[in-house]
Design a protein around this motif. Structure first.
Motif, PDB file in Angstrom:
ATOM      1  N   LEU A 129      29.164  34.587  44.018  1.00  0.00           N
ATOM      2  CA  LEU A 129      29.312  35.104  42.760  1.00  0.00           C
ATOM      3  C   LEU A 129      30.134  36.156  42.545  1.00  0.00           C
ATOM      4  O   LEU A 129      31.334  36.009  41.758  1.00  0.00           O
ATOM      5  N   GLY A 130      30.444  37.028  43.453  1.00  0.00           N
ATOM      6  CA  GLY A 130      31.265  38.174  43.662  1.00  0.00           C
ATOM      7  C   GLY A 130      32.885  37.626  43.929  1.00  0.00           C
ATOM      8  O   GLY A 130      33.777  37.825  43.239  1.00  0.00           O
ATOM      9  N   ALA A 131      32.869  36.539  44.568  1.00  0.00           N
ATOM     10  CA  ALA A 131      34.352  36.049  44.902  1.00  0.00           C
ATOM     11  C   ALA A 131      34.610  35.220  43.753  1.00  0.00           C
ATOM     12  O   ALA A 131      35.896  35.345  43.323  1.00  0.00           O
ATOM     13  N   LEU A 132      33.746  34.491  43.042  1.00  0.00           N
ATOM     14  CA  LEU A 132      34.211  33.642  41.758  1.00  0.00           C
ATOM     15  C   LEU A 132      34.508  34.616  40.848  1.00  0.00           C
ATOM     16  O   LEU A 132      35.463  34.453  40.123  1.00  0.00           O
ATOM     17  N   ALA A 133      33.860  35.823  40.616  1.00  0.00           N
ATOM     18  CA  ALA A 133      34.469  36.830  39.563  1.00  0.00           C
ATOM     19  C   ALA A 133      35.795  37.479  39.816  1.00  0.00           C
ATOM     20  O   ALA A 133      36.449  37.610  38.940  1.00  0.00           O
ATOM     21  N   THR A 134      36.025  37.654  41.185  1.00  0.00           N
ATOM     22  CA  THR A 134      37.193  38.200  41.414  1.00  0.00           C
ATOM     23  C   THR A 134      38.374  37.261  41.415  1.00  0.00           C
ATOM     24  O   THR A 134      39.591  37.758  41.479  1.00  0.00           O
ATOM     25  N   ARG A 135      38.004  35.951  41.880  1.00  0.00           N
ATOM     26  CA  ARG A 135      39.091  35.022  42.215  1.00  0.00           C
ATOM     27  C   ARG A 135      39.121  33.960  41.363  1.00  0.00           C
ATOM     28  O   ARG A 135      40.189  33.138  41.476  1.00  0.00           O
ATOM     29  N   GLY A 136      38.127  33.602  40.481  1.00  0.00           N
ATOM     30  CA  GLY A 136      38.101  32.422  39.419  1.00  0.00           C
ATOM     31  C   GLY A 136      37.882  31.021  40.511  1.00  0.00           C
ATOM     32  O   GLY A 136      36.600  30.595  40.250  1.00  0.00           O
ATOM     33  N   MET A 137      38.794  30.633  41.336  1.00  0.00           N
ATOM     34  CA  MET A 137      38.589  29.502  41.894  1.00  0.00           C
ATOM     35  C   MET A 137      38.559  30.186  43.703  1.00  0.00           C
ATOM     36  O   MET A 137      39.332  31.112  43.846  1.00  0.00           O
ATOM     37  N   THR A 138      37.430  29.802  44.421  1.00  0.00           N
ATOM     38  CA  THR A 138      37.389  30.379  45.776  1.00  0.00           C
ATOM     39  C   THR A 138      38.131  29.495  46.592  1.00  0.00           C
ATOM     40  O   THR A 138      37.884  28.010  46.649  1.00  0.00           O
ATOM     41  N   GLY A 160      41.649  19.042  57.605  1.00  0.00           N
ATOM     42  CA  GLY A 160      41.179  18.570  56.372  1.00  0.00           C
ATOM     43  C   GLY A 160      40.985  19.680  55.366  1.00  0.00           C
ATOM     44  O   GLY A 160      40.940  20.894  55.659  1.00  0.00           O
ATOM     45  N   PHE A 161      40.812  19.282  53.945  1.00  0.00           N
ATOM     46  CA  PHE A 161      40.798  20.112  53.039  1.00  0.00           C
ATOM     47  C   PHE A 161      39.322  19.586  52.186  1.00  0.00           C
ATOM     48  O   PHE A 161      39.341  18.431  52.022  1.00  0.00           O
ATOM     49  N   TYR A 162      38.465  20.419  52.091  1.00  0.00           N
ATOM     50  CA  TYR A 162      37.218  20.172  51.456  1.00  0.00           C
ATOM     51  C   TYR A 162      36.844  20.697  50.067  1.00  0.00           C
ATOM     52  O   TYR A 162      36.907  21.970  50.089  1.00  0.00           O
ATOM     53  N   ARG A 163      35.895  20.286  49.321  1.00  0.00           N
ATOM     54  CA  ARG A 163      35.180  20.937  48.352  1.00  0.00           C
ATOM     55  C   ARG A 163      33.751  21.187  48.902  1.00  0.00           C
ATOM     56  O   ARG A 163      33.161  20.352  49.242  1.00  0.00           O
ATOM     57  N   ASN A 164      33.527  22.627  48.732  1.00  0.00           N
ATOM     58  CA  ASN A 164      32.022  23.149  49.095  1.00  0.00           C
ATOM     59  C   ASN A 164      31.285  23.180  47.932  1.00  0.00           C
ATOM     60  O   ASN A 164      31.162  24.103  47.240  1.00  0.00           O
ATOM     61  N   ALA A 165      30.800  22.185  47.732  1.00  0.00           N
ATOM     62  CA  ALA A 165      29.793  22.045  46.284  1.00  0.00           C
ATOM     63  C   ALA A 165      28.704  22.841  46.482  1.00  0.00           C
ATOM     64  O   ALA A 165      27.954  23.407  45.625  1.00  0.00           O
ATOM     65  N   ASP A 180      34.737  26.029  44.862  1.00  0.00           N
ATOM     66  CA  ASP A 180      34.880  26.550  46.107  1.00  0.00           C
ATOM     67  C   ASP A 180      35.634  25.320  47.193  1.00  0.00           C
ATOM     68  O   ASP A 180      34.951  24.217  47.078  1.00  0.00           O
ATOM     69  N   HIS A 181      36.762  25.816  47.746  1.00  0.00           N
ATOM     70  CA  HIS A 181      37.359  24.674  48.842  1.00  0.00           C
ATOM     71  C   HIS A 181      37.373  25.301  49.800  1.00  0.00           C
ATOM     72  O   HIS A 181      37.806  26.673  50.374  1.00  0.00           O
ATOM     73  N   VAL A 182      37.625  24.585  50.970  1.00  0.00           N
ATOM     74  CA  VAL A 182      37.776  25.159  52.327  1.00  0.00           C
ATOM     75  C   VAL A 182      38.806  24.321  53.291  1.00  0.00           C
ATOM     76  O   VAL A 182      38.697  22.862  53.144  1.00  0.00           O
TER      77      VAL A 182
END
Length: 154
Positions: A14-23, A85-90, A96-98
């Motif tokens: 939640l902290g990352a989402l609040a500061t970055r929008g998309m992680t 690879g590039f993934y969505r971390n649901a 969130d993407h990795v």
């Protein structure tokens, strides 16, 4: 009062989402000549994971992975990282993407001492991972080992 780990993980995201929008994060697979992979155990989430973390504003993804290898595992890749690879971390958050990188060659700079983020770091045979290795970590290592295309979800 100590917070339980799932709550800590959720607060972190939640902290990352609040500061970055998309992680956007990175993970890295460093597999040595004996077929052992580097895994880390964090202080704030259960299980064994590939080293990695968030990409900072203005930072390139490969540079973030180089930094995370050093910070979490005392590993210095000695050849260019290969994007697997590039993934969505649901499971973490809806946005969130990795990016998963493979280090084809690396040097171990020293033994990684535990710190506030990393409880433990070690190399394990790919065919005998610790029982607590996460499902996603196992799936990514299977992809790499078997030459499979990356899945869409982490």
């Amino acid at each position: 009062m100590l917070l339980d780990r799932p709550l800590l993980r959720r607060l972190f995201h939640l902290g990352a989402l609040a500061t970055r929008g998309m992680t956007l994060g990175v993970r890295g697979a460093a597999i040595d000549a004996q077929g052992r992979v580097c895994l880390v155990r964090h202080t704030y989430v259960t299980g064994w994971h590939l080293p990695g973390g968030g990409i900072e504003p203005g930072e390139a993804a490969p540079d973030a992975m180089m930094r995370e290898f050093r910070e979490e595992a005392e590993i210095l890749p000695t050849a260019g990282l290969r994007l697997h690879g590039f993934y969505r971390n649901a499971a973490a958050a809806g946005r969130d993407h990795v990016a998963l990188y493979v280090a084809p060659a690396f040097t171990i700079l020293g033994r990684k001492a535990p710190d506030r983020e990393i409880a433990e770091c070690g190399f394990f045979p790919c065919d005998a991972l610790p029982e607590e290795t996460t499902r996603a970590t196992r799936a990514r290592l299977d992809e790499i080992r078997d030459g499979l295309p990356p899945a869409a979800l982490w």
